[in-house]
Design a protein around this motif. Structure first.
Motif, PDB file in Angstrom:
ATOM      1  N   ALA A  38       0.789  -1.197  -0.086  1.00  0.00           N
ATOM      2  CA  ALA A  38      -0.082   0.024  -0.141  1.00  0.00           C
ATOM      3  C   ALA A  38       0.936   1.282  -0.006  1.00  0.00           C
ATOM      4  O   ALA A  38       1.981   1.243   0.304  1.00  0.00           O
ATOM      5  N   SER A  39       0.402   2.276  -0.721  1.00  0.00           N
ATOM      6  CA  SER A  39       1.002   3.684  -0.438  1.00  0.00           C
ATOM      7  C   SER A  39       0.091   4.839  -0.121  1.00  0.00           C
ATOM      8  O   SER A  39      -0.983   4.610  -0.422  1.00  0.00           O
ATOM      9  N   VAL A  40       0.609   5.943   0.100  1.00  0.00           N
ATOM     10  CA  VAL A  40      -0.026   7.052   0.796  1.00  0.00           C
ATOM     11  C   VAL A  40      -0.527   7.791  -0.600  1.00  0.00           C
ATOM     12  O   VAL A  40       0.309   8.014  -1.284  1.00  0.00           O
ATOM     13  N   LEU A  41      -1.745   8.276  -0.559  1.00  0.00           N
ATOM     14  CA  LEU A  41      -2.341   9.332  -1.510  1.00  0.00           C
ATOM     15  C   LEU A  41      -2.439  10.674  -0.979  1.00  0.00           C
ATOM     16  O   LEU A  41      -2.784  10.864   0.283  1.00  0.00           O
ATOM     17  N   SER A  42      -2.502  11.631  -1.692  1.00  0.00           N
ATOM     18  CA  SER A  42      -2.733  12.767  -1.330  1.00  0.00           C
ATOM     19  C   SER A  42      -4.272  13.019  -1.347  1.00  0.00           C
ATOM     20  O   SER A  42      -5.010  12.265  -2.161  1.00  0.00           O
ATOM     21  N   ASN A  43      -4.861  13.857  -0.492  1.00  0.00           N
ATOM     22  CA  ASN A  43      -6.320  14.158  -0.469  1.00  0.00           C
ATOM     23  C   ASN A  43      -6.828  14.537  -1.711  1.00  0.00           C
ATOM     24  O   ASN A  43      -7.994  14.132  -2.098  1.00  0.00           O
ATOM     25  N   SER A  44      -6.037  15.047  -2.804  1.00  0.00           N
ATOM     26  CA  SER A  44      -6.497  15.358  -4.045  1.00  0.00           C
ATOM     27  C   SER A  44      -6.445  14.452  -4.991  1.00  0.00           C
ATOM     28  O   SER A  44      -7.185  14.575  -6.262  1.00  0.00           O
ATOM     29  N   ASN A  45      -6.056  13.348  -4.696  1.00  0.00           N
ATOM     30  CA  ASN A  45      -5.967  12.196  -5.516  1.00  0.00           C
ATOM     31  C   ASN A  45      -6.593  10.914  -4.685  1.00  0.00           C
ATOM     32  O   ASN A  45      -5.819   9.826  -4.794  1.00  0.00           O
ATOM     33  N   VAL A  46      -7.665  10.752  -4.355  1.00  0.00           N
ATOM     34  CA  VAL A  46      -8.186   9.722  -3.530  1.00  0.00           C
ATOM     35  C   VAL A  46      -9.474   9.039  -4.370  1.00  0.00           C
ATOM     36  O   VAL A  46     -10.089   9.444  -5.110  1.00  0.00           O
ATOM     37  N   PRO A  47      -9.109   7.662  -4.408  1.00  0.00           N
ATOM     38  CA  PRO A  47      -9.769   6.797  -5.463  1.00  0.00           C
ATOM     39  C   PRO A  47     -11.189   6.788  -4.864  1.00  0.00           C
ATOM     40  O   PRO A  47     -11.092   6.569  -3.292  1.00  0.00           O
TER      41      PRO A  47
ATOM     42  N   THR B  41     -11.288   3.115  -2.475  1.00  0.00           N
ATOM     43  CA  THR B  41     -10.272   2.886  -1.442  1.00  0.00           C
ATOM     44  C   THR B  41     -10.817   2.502   0.038  1.00  0.00           C
ATOM     45  O   THR B  41     -11.595   2.926   0.364  1.00  0.00           O
ATOM     46  N   ARG B  42     -10.328   1.290   0.432  1.00  0.00           N
ATOM     47  CA  ARG B  42     -10.630   0.834   1.629  1.00  0.00           C
ATOM     48  C   ARG B  42      -9.453   0.828   2.711  1.00  0.00           C
ATOM     49  O   ARG B  42      -9.792   0.271   3.809  1.00  0.00           O
ATOM     50  N   SER B  43      -8.550   1.504   2.248  1.00  0.00           N
ATOM     51  CA  SER B  43      -7.281   1.641   2.879  1.00  0.00           C
ATOM     52  C   SER B  43      -6.875   2.966   3.497  1.00  0.00           C
ATOM     53  O   SER B  43      -7.254   3.935   3.042  1.00  0.00           O
ATOM     54  N   LEU B  44      -6.410   2.905   4.869  1.00  0.00           N
ATOM     55  CA  LEU B  44      -6.011   4.148   5.227  1.00  0.00           C
ATOM     56  C   LEU B  44      -4.346   4.190   5.877  1.00  0.00           C
ATOM     57  O   LEU B  44      -4.044   2.956   6.264  1.00  0.00           O
ATOM     58  N   TYR B  45      -3.807   5.273   5.657  1.00  0.00           N
ATOM     59  CA  TYR B  45      -2.393   5.367   6.294  1.00  0.00           C
ATOM     60  C   TYR B  45      -2.357   5.988   7.696  1.00  0.00           C
ATOM     61  O   TYR B  45      -3.052   7.118   7.879  1.00  0.00           O
ATOM     62  N   ILE B  46      -1.707   5.281   8.697  1.00  0.00           N
ATOM     63  CA  ILE B  46      -1.941   5.787  10.031  1.00  0.00           C
ATOM     64  C   ILE B  46      -0.343   6.063  10.449  1.00  0.00           C
ATOM     65  O   ILE B  46       0.260   5.094  10.195  1.00  0.00           O
ATOM     66  N   ALA B  47      -0.195   7.421  10.501  1.00  0.00           N
ATOM     67  CA  ALA B  47       1.099   8.108  10.944  1.00  0.00           C
ATOM     68  C   ALA B  47       1.204   8.498  12.418  1.00  0.00           C
ATOM     69  O   ALA B  47      -0.059   8.672  13.163  1.00  0.00           O
TER      70      ALA B  47
ATOM     71  N   LYS C 234       9.471   0.757  12.624  1.00  0.00           N
ATOM     72  CA  LYS C 234      10.456   1.847  12.418  1.00  0.00           C
ATOM     73  C   LYS C 234      10.000   3.029  11.998  1.00  0.00           C
ATOM     74  O   LYS C 234      10.581   4.039  12.151  1.00  0.00           O
ATOM     75  N   LYS C 235       9.181   3.198  10.992  1.00  0.00           N
ATOM     76  CA  LYS C 235       8.571   4.503  10.551  1.00  0.00           C
ATOM     77  C   LYS C 235       7.666   4.927  11.187  1.00  0.00           C
ATOM     78  O   LYS C 235       6.478   5.999  10.978  1.00  0.00           O
ATOM     79  N   LYS C 236       7.174   4.248  12.294  1.00  0.00           N
ATOM     80  CA  LYS C 236       5.943   4.615  13.317  1.00  0.00           C
ATOM     81  C   LYS C 236       4.538   4.890  12.651  1.00  0.00           C
ATOM     82  O   LYS C 236       3.662   5.786  12.744  1.00  0.00           O
ATOM     83  N   CYS C 237       4.267   3.911  11.668  1.00  0.00           N
ATOM     84  CA  CYS C 237       3.056   4.025  10.941  1.00  0.00           C
ATOM     85  C   CYS C 237       2.514   2.677  10.687  1.00  0.00           C
ATOM     86  O   CYS C 237       3.019   1.392  11.112  1.00  0.00           O
ATOM     87  N   ALA C 238       1.393   2.701  10.184  1.00  0.00           N
ATOM     88  CA  ALA C 238       0.751   1.266  10.047  1.00  0.00           C
ATOM     89  C   ALA C 238      -0.400   1.660   8.706  1.00  0.00           C
ATOM     90  O   ALA C 238      -1.146   2.759   8.271  1.00  0.00           O
ATOM     91  N   PHE C 239      -0.586   0.676   8.021  1.00  0.00           N
ATOM     92  CA  PHE C 239      -1.760   0.773   6.839  1.00  0.00           C
ATOM     93  C   PHE C 239      -2.827  -0.307   7.363  1.00  0.00           C
ATOM     94  O   PHE C 239      -2.570  -1.454   7.644  1.00  0.00           O
ATOM     95  N   LEU C 240      -4.010   0.468   7.439  1.00  0.00           N
ATOM     96  CA  LEU C 240      -5.200  -0.218   7.856  1.00  0.00           C
ATOM     97  C   LEU C 240      -6.175  -0.635   6.630  1.00  0.00           C
ATOM     98  O   LEU C 240      -6.481   0.267   5.975  1.00  0.00           O
ATOM     99  N   ASN C 241      -6.510  -1.806   6.551  1.00  0.00           N
ATOM    100  CA  ASN C 241      -7.442  -2.201   5.283  1.00  0.00           C
ATOM    101  C   ASN C 241      -8.634  -2.590   6.000  1.00  0.00           C
ATOM    102  O   ASN C 241      -8.650  -3.586   6.641  1.00  0.00           O
TER     103      ASN C 241
ATOM    104  N   LEU D  91      -4.089  10.449   9.945  1.00  0.00           N
ATOM    105  CA  LEU D  91      -4.807   9.587   9.097  1.00  0.00           C
ATOM    106  C   LEU D  91      -4.759  10.204   7.541  1.00  0.00           C
ATOM    107  O   LEU D  91      -4.790  11.313   7.522  1.00  0.00           O
ATOM    108  N   ALA D  92      -4.386   9.437   6.769  1.00  0.00           N
ATOM    109  CA  ALA D  92      -4.511   9.796   5.310  1.00  0.00           C
ATOM    110  C   ALA D  92      -4.943   8.495   4.499  1.00  0.00           C
ATOM    111  O   ALA D  92      -4.794   7.494   4.848  1.00  0.00           O
ATOM    112  N   TRP D  93      -5.627   8.928   3.173  1.00  0.00           N
ATOM    113  CA  TRP D  93      -5.682   7.854   2.371  1.00  0.00           C
ATOM    114  C   TRP D  93      -4.698   7.056   1.858  1.00  0.00           C
ATOM    115  O   TRP D  93      -3.586   7.569   1.571  1.00  0.00           O
ATOM    116  N   ALA D  94      -5.185   5.779   1.506  1.00  0.00           N
ATOM    117  CA  ALA D  94      -3.808   4.999   0.865  1.00  0.00           C
ATOM    118  C   ALA D  94      -4.548   4.303  -0.192  1.00  0.00           C
ATOM    119  O   ALA D  94      -5.638   3.882  -0.383  1.00  0.00           O
ATOM    120  N   LYS D  95      -3.603   3.777  -1.149  1.00  0.00           N
ATOM    121  CA  LYS D  95      -4.284   2.911  -2.297  1.00  0.00           C
ATOM    122  C   LYS D  95      -4.659   1.573  -1.668  1.00  0.00           C
ATOM    123  O   LYS D  95      -4.041   0.880  -0.685  1.00  0.00           O
TER     124      LYS D  95
END
Length: 198
Positions: A1-10, A13-19, A49-56, A84-88
């Motif tokens: 999964a990868s992070v998306l900008s708010n202007s490029n949200v599919p 998507t059912r995934s979120l990036y938690i930072a 290590k990056k203090k983050c998670a991808f939630l599906n 939180l941010a959107w993720a692919k």
């Protein structure tokens, strides 16, 4: 999964990036408990290590519900603000979708015939993929580390000889069920089924 900008949200998507996750205070159970109030979780992938998670989530509706709340509110866990941010996301595989909708597969497992004198950490070690389903006893697992990379949380009700184990993903729960259902522990044969979705 990868992070998306708010202007490029599919739109699906059912995934979120938690930072900004302080893993010295916040664990997978904390994250799953928070997210599960917005819908059924398919998986949570941690990068400590990056203090983050991808939630599906199972559905994009759940992800949208959680993100909508975050627009006007902050998520705070143990006095720590997470962002939180959107993720692919990819679509659920046909196999996983069938298991969820036809077999009621979930991250939660209900385990019967658990010996009341069993050290639950040994069972967790096995469910984390570090055991051998040919064991008739978990005694050989005592020399292995106590892993918690696939298990989110566990409750052992000794008086009822049952346990509830929440895995980090539905796939992990399916694999644990297939591998350890009917395994014998100290003369007791485990019976494993899917519990209510979380």
């Amino acid at each position: 999964a990868s992070v998306l900008s708010n202007s490029n949200v599919p739109c699906l998507t059912r995934s979120l990036y938690i930072a900004n996750i302080d893993f010295s205070k916040i664990n997978t159970h904390d994250l799953c408990k928070l997210a599960s109030s917005y819908g059924h979780i398919e998986s949570l992938k941690i990068n400590s290590k990056k203090k983050c998670a991808f939630l599906n989530f199972i559905t994009s509706k759940s992800a949208l519900k959680m993100m909508t709340y975050n627009v006007y509110n902050q998520f705070i866990i143990k006095d720590k603000i997470i962002t939180l941010a959107w993720a692919k996301s990819s679509s659920l595989s046909n196999e996983l979708s069938h298991a969820i909708h036809k077999e009621a597969a979930s991250r939660s497992l209900y385990i019967e015939h658990v010996p009341d004198d069993l050290n639950i950490s040994l069972l967790l070690t096995a469910f984390n993929g570090h055991g051998n389903h040919h064991h008739h006893s978990l005694g050989q697992l005592q020399q292995q580390p106590n892993y918690h990379d696939l298990v989110e949380s566990a409750v052992h009700l000794k008086k009822k000889n049952v346990a509830f184990i929440n895995m980090i993903s539905i796939t992990a729960a399916i694999q644990a069920k297939e591998k350890y259902n009917h395994m014998k522990i100290n003369g007791h044969q485990l019976k494993i089924s899917f519990a209510k979705k979380h």
